[in-house]
Scaffold this motif. Structure first.
Motif, PDB file in Angstrom:
ATOM      1  N   UNK A  28       0.832  -1.211   0.000  1.00 39.90           N
ATOM      2  CA  UNK A  28       0.000   0.000   0.000  1.00 39.90           C
ATOM      3  C   UNK A  28       0.866   1.260   0.000  1.00 39.90           C
ATOM      4  N   UNK A  29       1.938   1.255   0.798  1.00 35.62           N
ATOM      5  CA  UNK A  29       2.853   2.403   0.825  1.00 35.62           C
ATOM      6  C   UNK A  29       3.506   2.584  -0.546  1.00 35.62           C
ATOM      7  N   UNK A  30       3.936   1.458  -1.134  1.00 35.92           N
ATOM      8  CA  UNK A  30       4.611   1.519  -2.425  1.00 35.92           C
ATOM      9  C   UNK A  30       3.708   2.027  -3.536  1.00 35.92           C
ATOM     10  N   UNK A  31       2.475   1.520  -3.609  1.00 34.82           N
ATOM     11  CA  UNK A  31       1.577   1.934  -4.685  1.00 34.82           C
ATOM     12  C   UNK A  31       1.145   3.388  -4.504  1.00 34.82           C
ATOM     13  N   UNK A  32       1.023   3.837  -3.246  1.00 40.26           N
ATOM     14  CA  UNK A  32       0.715   5.263  -3.011  1.00 40.26           C
ATOM     15  C   UNK A  32       1.856   6.137  -3.529  1.00 40.26           C
ATOM     16  N   UNK A  33       3.095   5.710  -3.270  1.00 37.05           N
ATOM     17  CA  UNK A  33       4.253   6.448  -3.776  1.00 37.05           C
ATOM     18  C   UNK A  33       4.250   6.483  -5.294  1.00 37.05           C
ATOM     19  N   UNK A  34       3.890   5.361  -5.914  1.00 29.91           N
ATOM     20  CA  UNK A  34       3.855   5.307  -7.384  1.00 29.91           C
ATOM     21  C   UNK A  34       2.827   6.280  -7.959  1.00 29.91           C
ATOM     22  N   UNK A  35       1.635   6.287  -7.398  1.00 28.95           N
ATOM     23  CA  UNK A  35       0.578   7.148  -7.936  1.00 28.95           C
ATOM     24  C   UNK A  35       0.859   8.633  -7.681  1.00 28.95           C
ATOM     25  N   UNK A  36       1.533   8.937  -6.558  1.00 30.43           N
ATOM     26  CA  UNK A  36       1.808  10.340  -6.248  1.00 30.43           C
ATOM     27  C   UNK A  36       3.050  10.869  -6.953  1.00 30.43           C
ATOM     28  N   UNK A  37       4.043   9.990  -7.200  1.00 30.82           N
ATOM     29  CA  UNK A  37       5.294  10.453  -7.827  1.00 30.82           C
ATOM     30  C   UNK A  37       5.610   9.717  -9.124  1.00 30.82           C
ATOM     31  N   UNK A  38       5.705   8.390  -9.046  1.00 30.88           N
ATOM     32  CA  UNK A  38       6.178   7.624 -10.184  1.00 30.88           C
ATOM     33  C   UNK A  38       5.368   7.803 -11.446  1.00 30.88           C
ATOM     34  N   UNK A  39       4.062   7.674 -11.351  1.00 34.63           N
ATOM     35  CA  UNK A  39       3.215   7.785 -12.533  1.00 34.63           C
ATOM     36  C   UNK A  39       3.323   9.169 -13.153  1.00 34.63           C
ATOM     37  N   UNK A  40       3.433  10.198 -12.333  1.00 33.99           N
ATOM     38  CA  UNK A  40       3.491  11.573 -12.842  1.00 33.99           C
ATOM     39  C   UNK A  40       4.822  11.888 -13.513  1.00 33.99           C
ATOM     40  N   UNK A  41       5.885  11.189 -13.101  1.00 33.63           N
ATOM     41  CA  UNK A  41       7.216  11.509 -13.620  1.00 33.63           C
ATOM     42  C   UNK A  41       7.778  10.428 -14.544  1.00 33.63           C
ATOM     43  N   UNK A  42       6.984   9.429 -14.832  1.00 34.31           N
ATOM     44  CA  UNK A  42       7.420   8.322 -15.676  1.00 34.31           C
ATOM     45  C   UNK A  42       7.885   8.817 -17.043  1.00 34.31           C
ATOM     46  N   UNK A  43       9.075   8.401 -17.440  1.00 29.01           N
ATOM     47  CA  UNK A  43       9.621   8.798 -18.741  1.00 29.01           C
ATOM     48  C   UNK A  43       8.756   8.287 -19.880  1.00 29.01           C
TER      49      UNK A  43
END
Length: 523
Positions: A499-514
């Motif tokens: 849950x912590x990891x997927x929250x990090x992905x949606x808040x940062x990773x998805x927005x900054x994905x190359x």
């Protein structure tokens, strides 16, 4: 596309072949094989063999190693195909990105933090115990307050203030120096005439991680050379135990080879063929770390050829050593006596002629655990390096040292986190959590090979997993079976971690994905 976006194999191969701002290619097949052995041969051969024999399988534990080795070999063959196709440092994270999309790749990358970073911290604490015992044998005692973290775990779930019961006369711990098991009850320490000393920091573990982090920043070739020396030491000790041990085996200790099944007071059973099968998941965890070879893909001279050799060779060598060691240990001493944290010492201690080996075993265990920590600390920064280049983590994780050509910033960050965990926090709850994250990665890689064979059969594969889809199905099935053996508490912690990891992905990773930005610009 977002969470389902995939990286093309062509793009990944181009990235692997690009030398601009990349890592330095210095490792050959021998270095990679020794890295695999360095990651695998550690606590498993010095601890788990005895535990599995005493509690589950008896002398039949050697058959458990055969079963676990086969399961790991299935996963290793799948890793080898991906590693030869996509020689990128990201390991299972990269393979998932190419087959099942960015969301699954992030999930696996997040779980690999458990395998590498948390495992490095956990194993460093085990190393600290063996190192302290080694010093004690020559009359040197590390102050108790600086030999353990301030917190520990008892009964598998209760976090309590950690302490050591110290002998006021000698300054040493009032415990069996070989087992490193502290008193749980402070009253018991006082009753035994000892002094209670609260733990402040596990200083040996901190120093080990700091030293290895500095070595890894300096260069992967220097780190590989250090690993080669350490592996040579522990392999020498293991071969000495096996070679001399076979000379004094009491065959009566092997009779019966598979003990009759026994029912425990709680209704559970042990021994019998079911005990051999039950021990397989236990000893399977001895193999965790072989996939670390794939994280060195961008530092291999000829990754298409050398990576499969490194992974498969290290697995086969370690499986043979595990089987031989388990036969020797159960042949030297009754298997009921091996359920201790130092079963190798117990086994050779049963034969007076082998007494001279005990000190060497402590040296071998210390060397063995240090190389495991080294390989784990090497793997994690390289996974972060790849995730950062994909935009899923901040750019600092993909900075390469201008002189040493290593992911220096990422290595320092990983080392600092590992130091904090090892030095100050209880690790009793993390062992099975590490296993859960690792097994999830193994299963995903096996499934990914089958998916890519079906979707893109025309792709060039320097190494081909045999008998697809049978081998991937067996690999995924075996690893998922191991996962289902984990207790409910571990599944709860895995859920929270995810849950912590997927929250990090949606808040940062998805927005900054190359790749996400590239797809958005094309729309």
């Amino acid at each position: 596309m977002g969470i389902w976006s995939k990286k093309s194999i062509t793009a990944l191969r181009a990235e692997a072949n690009s030398s601009e701002g990349g890592l330095k290619r210095t490792l050959g097949a021998l270095n990679l094989t020794l890295l695999g052995i360095g990651a695998i041969i550690g606590a498993g051969i010095f601890v788990l063999t005895g535990t599995a024999a005493a509690n589950f399988a008896g002398p039949g534990v050697s058959l458990s190693f055969v079963l676990a080795g086969l399961a790991c070999l299935f996963a290793g063959l799948c890793y080898a195909e991906f590693a030869s196709m996509i020689p990128i440092a990201g390991s299972a994270y990269t393979y998932s990105y190419a087959t099942m999309g960015e969301g699954v790749a992030w999930f696996i990358g997040w779980n690999l933090v458990l395998e590498y970073l948390f495992a490095a911290a956990t194993v460093s604490v085990g190393w600290s115990g063996y190192f302290g015992a080694l010093l004690s044998e020559v009359g040197i005692h590390i102050p108790a307050a600086f030999a353990s973290a301030p917190l520990t775990v008892v009964n598998g779930h209760q976090v309590v203030r950690a302490f050591t019961c110290v002998d006021p006369a000698t300054g040493g711990a009032l415990m069996d120096a070989a087992t490193h098991v502290a008193y749980v009850a402070r009253e018991a320490c006082t009753a035994a005439g000892g002094n209670v000393v609260d733990g402040l920091i596990n200083l040996p573990a901190v120093v080990l991680i700091l030293g290895l982090t500095m070595l890894l920043v300096r260069g992967v070739q220097e780190s590989a050379t250090f690993n080669n020396v350490v592996v040579a030491i522990k392999m020498t000790v293991v071969l000495l135990v096996i070679g001399f041990g076979f000379m004094y085996i009491n065959r009566e200790n092997w009779t019966p080879f598979i003990p009759d099944m026994v029912t425990n007071p709680d209704g559970s059973t042990k021994y019998g063929m079911s005990g051999v099968l039950r021990a397989a998941p236990v000893v399977f965890f001895s193999y965790i770390g072989f996939d670390a070879v794939s994280t060195a893909a961008q530092e291999a001279k000829n990754p298409q050829r050398d990576l499969p050799i490194g992974m498969i060779a290290s697995l086969l060598i370690c499986t043979v050593l595990y089987i031989l060691m388990s036969l020797v240990m159960t042949g030297l001493a009754p298997y009921q006596q091996l359920g201790v944290p130092h079963p190798v010492s117990v086994a050779i201690g049963a034969v007076p002629q082998l007494k001279w080996l005990e000190y060497l075993v402590n040296i071998g265990a210390t060397a063995g655990l240090s190389s495991v920590v080294l390989v784990m600390l090497m793997g994690q920064p390289r996974i972060f390096y790849t995730m950062s280049r994909d935009g899923l983590l901040p750019k600092i994780f993909s900075r390469v040292h201008p002189v040493y050509q290593t992911p220096a910033a990422s290595t320092w960050i990983v080392g600092a986190i590992a130091i904090v965990i090892a030095g100050f926090f209880p690790l009793g709850l993390l062992g099975e959590l590490v296993s859960g994250g690792t097994l999830a990665a193994f299963a995903t890689v096996c499934i990914g090979v089958w998916v890519l064979r079906t979707r893109s059969p025309e792709l060039e594969r320097p190494f081909r997993t045999p008998l697809v889809p049978l081998v991937p199905i067996l690999g995924a099935g075996a690893t998922l079976y191991m996962m289902f053996q984990l207790p409910k508490l571990t599944w709860t912690l895995l859920g929270a971690w995810t849950a912590i990891g997927m929250t990090t992905y949606f808040l940062y990773g998805m927005r900054n994905s190359t790749i996400g930005k590239q797809e958005a610009s094309r729309r």
